[in-house]
Write an enzyme that holds these catalytic residues in place. Structure first.
Site, PDB file in Angstrom:
ATOM      1  N   GLY A  61       3.150   4.344   7.555  1.00  0.00           N
ATOM      2  CA  GLY A  61       2.804   5.747   7.307  1.00  0.00           C
ATOM      3  C   GLY A  61       1.403   5.889   6.741  1.00  0.00           C
ATOM      4  O   GLY A  61       0.689   6.844   7.025  1.00  0.00           O
TER       5      GLY A  61
ATOM      6  N   GLY B  74       6.178  -0.846  -0.192  1.00  0.00           N
ATOM      7  CA  GLY B  74       7.037   0.291   0.095  1.00  0.00           C
ATOM      8  C   GLY B  74       7.404   0.306   1.572  1.00  0.00           C
ATOM      9  O   GLY B  74       7.088  -0.623   2.318  1.00  0.00           O
TER      10      GLY B  74
ATOM     11  N   GLU C 257      -0.168  -5.364   6.036  1.00  0.00           N
ATOM     12  CA  GLU C 257       1.120  -5.449   5.341  1.00  0.00           C
ATOM     13  C   GLU C 257       2.033  -6.473   6.009  1.00  0.00           C
ATOM     14  O   GLU C 257       2.733  -7.239   5.340  1.00  0.00           O
ATOM     15  CB  GLU C 257       1.798  -4.078   5.308  1.00  0.00           C
ATOM     16  CG  GLU C 257       1.085  -3.101   4.387  1.00  0.00           C
ATOM     17  CD  GLU C 257       1.613  -1.681   4.470  1.00  0.00           C
ATOM     18  OE1 GLU C 257       1.412  -0.939   3.510  1.00  0.00           O
ATOM     19  OE2 GLU C 257       2.203  -1.296   5.504  1.00  0.00           O
TER      20      GLU C 257
ATOM     21  N   THR D 246       0.841  -1.200   0.000  1.00  0.00           N
ATOM     22  CA  THR D 246       0.000   0.000   0.000  1.00  0.00           C
ATOM     23  C   THR D 246       0.875   1.249   0.000  1.00  0.00           C
ATOM     24  O   THR D 246       1.937   1.264   0.622  1.00  0.00           O
ATOM     25  CB  THR D 246      -0.904  -0.015   1.257  1.00  0.00           C
ATOM     26  OG1 THR D 246      -1.832  -1.084   1.119  1.00  0.00           O
ATOM     27  CG2 THR D 246      -1.681   1.286   1.428  1.00  0.00           C
ATOM     28  N   GLY D 247       0.399   2.285  -0.693  1.00  0.00           N
ATOM     29  CA  GLY D 247       1.117   3.570  -0.676  1.00  0.00           C
ATOM     30  C   GLY D 247       1.418   4.053  -2.080  1.00  0.00           C
ATOM     31  O   GLY D 247       1.048   3.416  -3.075  1.00  0.00           O
ATOM     32  N   SER D 248       2.118   5.182  -2.160  1.00  0.00           N
ATOM     33  CA  SER D 248       2.362   5.788  -3.471  1.00  0.00           C
ATOM     34  C   SER D 248       3.362   4.981  -4.305  1.00  0.00           C
ATOM     35  O   SER D 248       3.249   4.934  -5.533  1.00  0.00           O
ATOM     36  CB  SER D 248       2.846   7.229  -3.296  1.00  0.00           C
ATOM     37  OG  SER D 248       3.959   7.280  -2.428  1.00  0.00           O
TER      38      SER D 248
END
Ligand code: 5RP
Length: 232
Positions: free
Chosen positions: A101, A87, A108, A31-33
């Protein structure tokens, strides 16, 4: 370095990570950018005929995976995850991580633990000599008795622990829990810290990922660097 430049480094790392994906794999999807870049690149592979299935670590990732044509496994299916890719917020020289974050640390960590291999993608600014400092450690706790849990976290860490908020209300994870961000100056002994925090009743999981990373891919302006680790 602008946010756009950093995002380009994340994309560089994600494109390198995709090179480790093989036809027919079951993937743990982070998950995340940075993970978003990964999912877009996987979408290209799927459109070119690759068959992939995945276990998403958040609803956001599930939506992106569906858009990319990756079939999703049900959460209660027996998983055999070939490769998890995610990430991180910080990575130390032993490839121990701070994650969470984005608030998805529990799923995760479950997915990373279930995977045969775990690849982590970071932009180069996330490489640190010691975890902590500039990035607080996220700890997921159950809402019941949270004030008492936060106090115990502060006692154990000797650091300030702040309940994460969204708007004016406490942030809630997808599993209905709260996140406490612990402002530790330096986490010299990540494994001991993880163990100590996990012993506090009310703590569900910490954002410390210790000895789990097999491959760290670092996105830099000049390209991706691939670093291998042995699990400790
Ligand atoms: C979410 C995470 C993310 O992997 C971490 O926050 C890194 O995010 P990004 O790729 O957006 O920098 O742990 O819980």
């Amino acid at each position: 370095m602008t946010a756009t430049d950093l995002d380009a480094c994340k994309r560089t790392a994600a494109l390198k990570a995709v090179e480790y994906v093989r036809d027919g794999m079951v993937l743990g999807l982070g998950t995340g950018s940075t993970a978003k870049h990964l999912l877009m690149a996987l979408g290209v592979k799927v459109r070119n005929g690759m068959k992939l299935r995945g276990v998403p670590t958040s609803q956001e990732t599930a939506d992106l995976a569906a858009q990319s044509g990756i079939a999703l496994l049900q959460t209660d299916e027996p998983w055999v995850i070939d490769l998890a890719i995610d990430g991180a917020d910080q990575a130390d020289p032993a490839f121990n991580l701070i994650k969470g974050g984005g608030g998805a640390l529990l799923k995760e960590k479950i997915v990373a633990a279930a995977a045969k291999q775990f690849i982590v993608m970071v932009d180069y600014t996330k490489q640190v000599s010691v975890l902590g400092g500039s990035f607080p450690l996220p700890v997921e706790i159950v809402p019941f008795g949270w004030r008492s849990t936060v106090r115990q976290i502060e006692n154990v860490t000797q650091s300030r622990a702040l309940v994460r908020e969204r708007g004016r209300a406490p942030f809630r994870t997808e599993t209905g829990n709260m996140i406490v961000d612990v402002h530790l100056a330096a986490i010299e002994h990540p494994r001991q810290m993880e163990t100590a925090l996990n012993q506090i009743p009310g703590v569900v999981e910490t954002g410390l990922f210790v000895g789990r990373t097999d491959l760290l891919i670092v996105g830099k302006p000049a390209g991706a660097e691939v670093l291998t680790a042995s699990r400790t």
